[in-house]
Design a protein around this motif. Structure first.
Motif, short mmCIF file in Angstrom:
data_model
loop_
_atom_site.label_atom_id
_atom_site.label_comp_id
_atom_site.label_asym_id
_atom_site.label_seq_id
_atom_site.Cartn_x
_atom_site.Cartn_y
_atom_site.Cartn_z
N VAL A 296 54.97 -35.58 26.11
CA VAL A 296 54.41 -35.95 27.41
C VAL A 296 53.56 -37.21 27.26
CG1 VAL A 296 52.75 -35.25 29.19
CG2 VAL A 296 54.47 -33.63 28.37
N HIS A 297 52.74 -37.24 26.23
CA HIS A 297 51.87 -38.39 26.01
C HIS A 297 52.69 -39.63 25.63
CE1 HIS A 297 48.17 -36.19 26.58
NE2 HIS A 297 48.77 -35.20 25.96
N ASN B 120 43.87 -37.74 25.61
CA ASN B 120 44.44 -38.94 26.20
C ASN B 120 43.38 -40.01 26.38
OD1 ASN B 120 45.51 -40.59 28.69
ND2 ASN B 120 47.28 -39.55 27.80
N ASN C 163 49.78 -43.59 33.66
CA ASN C 163 49.90 -42.73 32.49
C ASN C 163 49.35 -41.33 32.80
OD1 ASN C 163 49.70 -41.88 29.53
ND2 ASN C 163 47.55 -42.00 30.10
N VAL D 231 50.94 -37.39 32.76
CA VAL D 231 50.32 -36.24 32.08
C VAL D 231 50.02 -35.13 33.08
CG1 VAL D 231 48.29 -35.46 30.77
CG2 VAL D 231 49.37 -37.66 30.22
N ASP E 70 44.64 -31.94 26.60
CA ASP E 70 45.44 -33.10 26.98
C ASP E 70 44.63 -34.26 27.53
OD1 ASP E 70 48.32 -32.43 26.51
OD2 ASP E 70 47.76 -30.69 27.72
N GLY F 160 54.00 -41.02 28.81
CA GLY F 160 52.91 -41.73 29.50
C GLY F 160 52.64 -43.09 28.88
#
Length: 130
Positions: free
Chosen positions: A95-96, A32, A77, A81, A28, A99
């Protein structure tokens, strides 16, 4: 509308990178970071030259203000996360996306009110680039 168009381009690029990085196992946080890094410079160029229509006369400190605004929006953001990770949501594209929404709102507000201040609000002695 211009900020939204630039945002869509950045989001498409960044989210594609995030999804690709997740798919190859980057995790993650690394995914990201890669996604946001992919859109940072594109966003600056398009926002400074097209969205806020004042590329020829950027104020002193524009890059610094842009970087600071990015750091704050990106921090928000990452908070989304990390919160998701803390409740067990890992490698989750939604989830992203959440964000990205938080980041976009904060970054637009900072860009329009702090980074790319409209020319009529400027002091003439402060009209040099970067």
């Amino acid at each position: 509308m211009r900020f939204a168009a630039v945002g869509l381009l950045n989001t498409a690029l960044g989210y594609t990178i995030i999804l690709a990085a997740l798919a190859i196992g980057c995790g993650d946080i690394v995914s990201n970071i890669l996604g946001y890094a992919g859109g940072l410079m594109l966003g600056f160029v398009l926002n400074s030259r097209w969205t806020f229509s004042d590329a020829a006369r950027l104020r002193k400190g524009t890059l610094l203000r842009y970087g600071l605004s990015f750091a704050i929006a990106y921090g928000a953001n990452l908070a989304v996360v990390f919160t998701a990770l803390s409740i067990g949501l890992t490698n989750n594209p939604w989830v992203h996306l959440a964000g990205i929404c938080v980041y976009s709102v904060l970054f637009y507000l900072a860009s329009s009110r702090f980074v790319f201040v409209p020319a009529p609000l400027r002091n003439n002695s402060d009209d040099t680039a970067f």
